[in-house]
Write an enzyme that holds these catalytic residues in place. Sequence first.
Site, PDB file in Angstrom:
ATOM      1  N   SER A 102     -22.892   1.955 -38.994  1.00  0.00           N
ATOM      2  CA  SER A 102     -22.541   2.853 -37.883  1.00  0.00           C
ATOM      3  C   SER A 102     -21.140   3.449 -38.011  1.00  0.00           C
ATOM      4  CB  SER A 102     -22.635   2.091 -36.553  1.00  0.00           C
ATOM      5  OG  SER A 102     -21.743   0.995 -36.537  1.00  0.00           O
ATOM      6  N   GLU A 142       1.089   3.814   1.943  1.00  0.00           N
ATOM      7  CA  GLU A 142       1.715   4.199   3.209  1.00  0.00           C
ATOM      8  C   GLU A 142       3.007   3.427   3.454  1.00  0.00           C
ATOM      9  OE1 GLU A 142      -2.741   3.651   4.217  1.00  0.00           O
ATOM     10  OE2 GLU A 142      -1.370   3.137   2.584  1.00  0.00           O
ATOM     11  N   CYS A 148      -1.874  -1.620   7.438  1.00  0.00           N
ATOM     12  CA  CYS A 148      -0.922  -0.496   7.409  1.00  0.00           C
ATOM     13  C   CYS A 148      -0.793   0.196   8.763  1.00  0.00           C
ATOM     14  CB  CYS A 148      -1.360   0.527   6.351  1.00  0.00           C
ATOM     15  SG  CYS A 148      -1.226  -0.080   4.654  1.00  0.00           S
ATOM     16  N   ARG A 158     -10.880   3.393 -22.259  1.00  0.00           N
ATOM     17  CA  ARG A 158     -11.047   1.980 -21.937  1.00  0.00           C
ATOM     18  C   ARG A 158     -10.035   1.459 -20.931  1.00  0.00           C
ATOM     19  NH1 ARG A 158     -12.183  -0.427 -28.007  1.00  0.00           N
ATOM     20  NH2 ARG A 158     -14.342   0.308 -28.216  1.00  0.00           N
ATOM     21  N   THR A 163     -24.750  -5.437 -30.970  1.00  0.00           N
ATOM     22  CA  THR A 163     -23.604  -4.586 -31.296  1.00  0.00           C
ATOM     23  C   THR A 163     -22.427  -5.425 -31.771  1.00  0.00           C
ATOM     24  OG1 THR A 163     -24.282  -2.905 -29.691  1.00  0.00           O
ATOM     25  CG2 THR A 163     -21.976  -2.897 -30.344  1.00  0.00           C
ATOM     26  N   GLY A 198     -25.583  -1.818 -27.327  1.00  0.00           N
ATOM     27  CA  GLY A 198     -26.321  -0.875 -28.145  1.00  0.00           C
ATOM     28  C   GLY A 198     -27.465  -0.222 -27.418  1.00  0.00           C
ATOM     29  N   HIS A 203       0.836  -1.196   0.000  1.00  0.00           N
ATOM     30  CA  HIS A 203       0.000   0.000   0.000  1.00  0.00           C
ATOM     31  C   HIS A 203       0.876   1.254   0.000  1.00  0.00           C
ATOM     32  CE1 HIS A 203      -3.864  -2.111   1.653  1.00  0.00           C
ATOM     33  NE2 HIS A 203      -3.406  -2.647   0.527  1.00  0.00           N
TER      34      HIS A 203
END
Length: 360
Positions: free
Chosen positions: A169, A53, A85, A185, A197, A289, A51
């Site tokens: 499209s 810290e 931590c 993304r 789609t 879609g 982490h």
Amino acid sequence: MTIHEKFMRRTLRLALKAKGKTSPNPLVGALVVRNREIIGKGFHRKAGLPHAEIIALEKAKGKTKDAVLYVTLEPCSTYGRTPPCVDRILEAKIKRVIIGMLDPNPVNRGKAIKILKKNNVDVKIGFLEEEIKKINEPFIKYVTKRLPFVTVKVGQSLDGKIATRKGESKWITSEKSRDYAKRLRRFYDAIMVGVNTVIRDNSELRDGKFKVIVDSNLRIPLNTRIFSKNPKSVIIATSKDKRRKKREKLEKMGVRILEIREKNGRVDLLDLLERLAKLEITNILVEGGGKLIGSLFDRGLVDKVMFFISTSKIIGGKDAISSVEGEGIANLKRVIRLKDVKTKRLGEDILVEGYVHRYN
């Protein structure tokens, strides 16, 4: 700006270095400061790694006695993928801990603060809290509601169409908008699309870590391009007991099949999101879609929207595909309202983004 805000601003910038890489953990930055001089800094890079810290304390190289620790999020106090931590902070003899915001996770919330105070460590909370909450929206929703944060992304014509009546499209929005959208993304755990789609666009969706396809009746062709590079990254959500032989072929390819309960003859989207959260998917970018997006709005499951609107193209036609279909609302008293709406010019296009404020 106070001295605490100044150092917390630096800490926040550190946290953002790992944007899109820490899920299902939050973005966290930390600084160790002694006599107003930074002697250690760190940020959490990935789940399972140290982490922020701990990294900052280690970089301070034993100079931590009576120093101040700045951290964007309350330190953990329980064992998870790494030790707590708070124990290391006490070992380092830190005299004061400045915390941006409390940990929203009920398992940890407030516990580290109690431990620190019990051990005579001065604790101050609430610096740049709203900004820290903003960068950790997915984590906050994930640990409090056990659901992913859902962002709907649309590329549409000025009159709200994402394809012509014959399904064409490419391309409605500009290259500048498409490049901007592709870069988004990498900050999401999964890209979600409806099967129509996939069939219409036959896209690889190569930038998504996971690709989630909503396909109630398992209609997806086995030779679609989305399976061409990394079929193990594909998750298909389908209704139970649909086309067992095809399912077996997909699973042999490495595709993960999620059997989701039905609602009105289709995949229950709430059940799907709950299942995805169990896979530690904390945020999703929905790219179409119109039926899927409309259904998500109908169920009140959308958190944020990003509409890329071409200001120079009008498609028209009642049979052209709209960006938001579904059942919709019956009267304007039930309209879905947004807040914190922002606009950005991208060439001839406009990006409109905002957060769902209210489902009436």
